[in-house]
Design a protein around this motif. Sequence first.
Motif, PDB file in Angstrom:
ATOM      1  N   ARG A 255      -5.282   5.180  -3.948  1.00 29.23           N
ATOM      2  CA  ARG A 255      -5.024   4.542  -2.582  1.00 29.23           C
ATOM      3  C   ARG A 255      -5.622   3.072  -2.185  1.00 29.23           C
ATOM      4  O   ARG A 255      -5.104   2.349  -1.717  1.00 29.23           O
ATOM      5  CB  ARG A 255      -5.426   5.596  -1.573  1.00 29.23           C
TER       6      ARG A 255
ATOM      7  N   LEU B 243      -4.107   0.622  -4.568  1.00 33.48           N
ATOM      8  CA  LEU B 243      -2.652   0.083  -4.365  1.00 33.48           C
ATOM      9  C   LEU B 243      -2.503  -0.283  -2.706  1.00 33.48           C
ATOM     10  O   LEU B 243      -1.444  -0.496  -2.264  1.00 33.48           O
ATOM     11  CB  LEU B 243      -1.809   1.290  -4.474  1.00 33.48           C
ATOM     12  N   ASN B 244      -3.534   0.085  -1.861  1.00 31.26           N
ATOM     13  CA  ASN B 244      -3.405  -0.184  -0.686  1.00 31.26           C
ATOM     14  C   ASN B 244      -2.562   0.616   0.165  1.00 31.26           C
ATOM     15  O   ASN B 244      -1.556  -0.102   0.851  1.00 31.26           O
ATOM     16  CB  ASN B 244      -3.387  -1.525  -0.431  1.00 31.26           C
ATOM     17  N   ASP B 245      -2.190   1.906  -0.218  1.00 34.21           N
ATOM     18  CA  ASP B 245      -1.148   2.702   0.535  1.00 34.21           C
ATOM     19  C   ASP B 245      -1.603   4.046   0.458  1.00 34.21           C
ATOM     20  O   ASP B 245      -2.365   4.565  -0.617  1.00 34.21           O
ATOM     21  CB  ASP B 245       0.034   2.509  -0.470  1.00 34.21           C
TER      22      ASP B 245
ATOM     23  N   VAL C 110       7.826   4.312  -6.121  1.00 33.32           N
ATOM     24  CA  VAL C 110       8.155   3.158  -6.945  1.00 33.32           C
ATOM     25  C   VAL C 110       7.002   2.558  -7.887  1.00 33.32           C
ATOM     26  O   VAL C 110       7.211   1.969  -8.662  1.00 33.32           O
ATOM     27  CB  VAL C 110       8.879   1.781  -6.167  1.00 33.32           C
ATOM     28  N   THR C 111       5.993   3.149  -7.630  1.00 33.25           N
ATOM     29  CA  THR C 111       4.663   2.833  -8.386  1.00 33.25           C
ATOM     30  C   THR C 111       4.852   3.289  -9.992  1.00 33.25           C
ATOM     31  O   THR C 111       4.434   2.592 -10.664  1.00 33.25           O
ATOM     32  CB  THR C 111       3.221   3.277  -7.938  1.00 33.25           C
TER      33      THR C 111
ATOM     34  N   LEU D  37      -0.070   6.494  -0.474  1.00 33.26           N
ATOM     35  CA  LEU D  37       0.608   7.288  -1.440  1.00 33.26           C
ATOM     36  C   LEU D  37       1.344   8.589  -1.154  1.00 33.26           C
ATOM     37  O   LEU D  37       2.211   9.034  -1.576  1.00 33.26           O
ATOM     38  CB  LEU D  37      -0.150   7.437  -2.600  1.00 33.26           C
TER      39      LEU D  37
ATOM     40  N   THR E 139       4.872   8.763  -0.224  1.00 37.20           N
ATOM     41  CA  THR E 139       5.467   7.624   0.382  1.00 37.20           C
ATOM     42  C   THR E 139       6.469   6.768  -0.181  1.00 37.20           C
ATOM     43  O   THR E 139       6.209   6.859  -1.719  1.00 37.20           O
ATOM     44  CB  THR E 139       4.302   6.527   0.903  1.00 37.20           C
ATOM     45  N   PRO E 140       7.184   5.856   0.280  1.00 39.35           N
ATOM     46  CA  PRO E 140       8.056   5.123  -0.656  1.00 39.35           C
ATOM     47  C   PRO E 140       7.271   4.308  -1.766  1.00 39.35           C
ATOM     48  O   PRO E 140       7.698   3.980  -2.928  1.00 39.35           O
ATOM     49  CB  PRO E 140       8.694   4.366   0.437  1.00 39.35           C
ATOM     50  N   HIS E 141       6.195   3.711  -1.664  1.00 40.15           N
ATOM     51  CA  HIS E 141       5.404   3.066  -2.358  1.00 40.15           C
ATOM     52  C   HIS E 141       4.961   3.973  -3.528  1.00 40.15           C
ATOM     53  O   HIS E 141       5.024   3.483  -4.483  1.00 40.15           O
ATOM     54  CB  HIS E 141       4.179   2.610  -1.823  1.00 40.15           C
ATOM     55  N   ALA E 142       4.682   5.266  -3.125  1.00 39.69           N
ATOM     56  CA  ALA E 142       4.187   6.089  -4.448  1.00 39.69           C
ATOM     57  C   ALA E 142       5.348   6.333  -5.336  1.00 39.69           C
ATOM     58  O   ALA E 142       5.198   6.338  -6.589  1.00 39.69           O
ATOM     59  CB  ALA E 142       3.742   7.484  -3.937  1.00 39.69           C
TER      60      ALA E 142
END
Length: 69
Positions: free
Chosen positions: A35, A38-40, A60-61, A42, A55-58
Amino acid sequence: MLALDALLRDENVTHAAARLNITQSALSGRLNKLRQILNDPLFLPASTGRGVTATPHALVTLPPSFIQF
């Protein structure tokens, strides 16, 4: 990335930790490091009150070839 993959598969910290053969607190520690990097967040608590939702970021990571549902 194994922690992220396990959480995406299981959507549950306890089950993902068991999959990785580590404690729940160890997985939580790895997730907190990810977290920060990646500053999210997740994963967020699921609306059902049990488990987590990515999360959407997780989503696509992790490279698609890494995820084997």
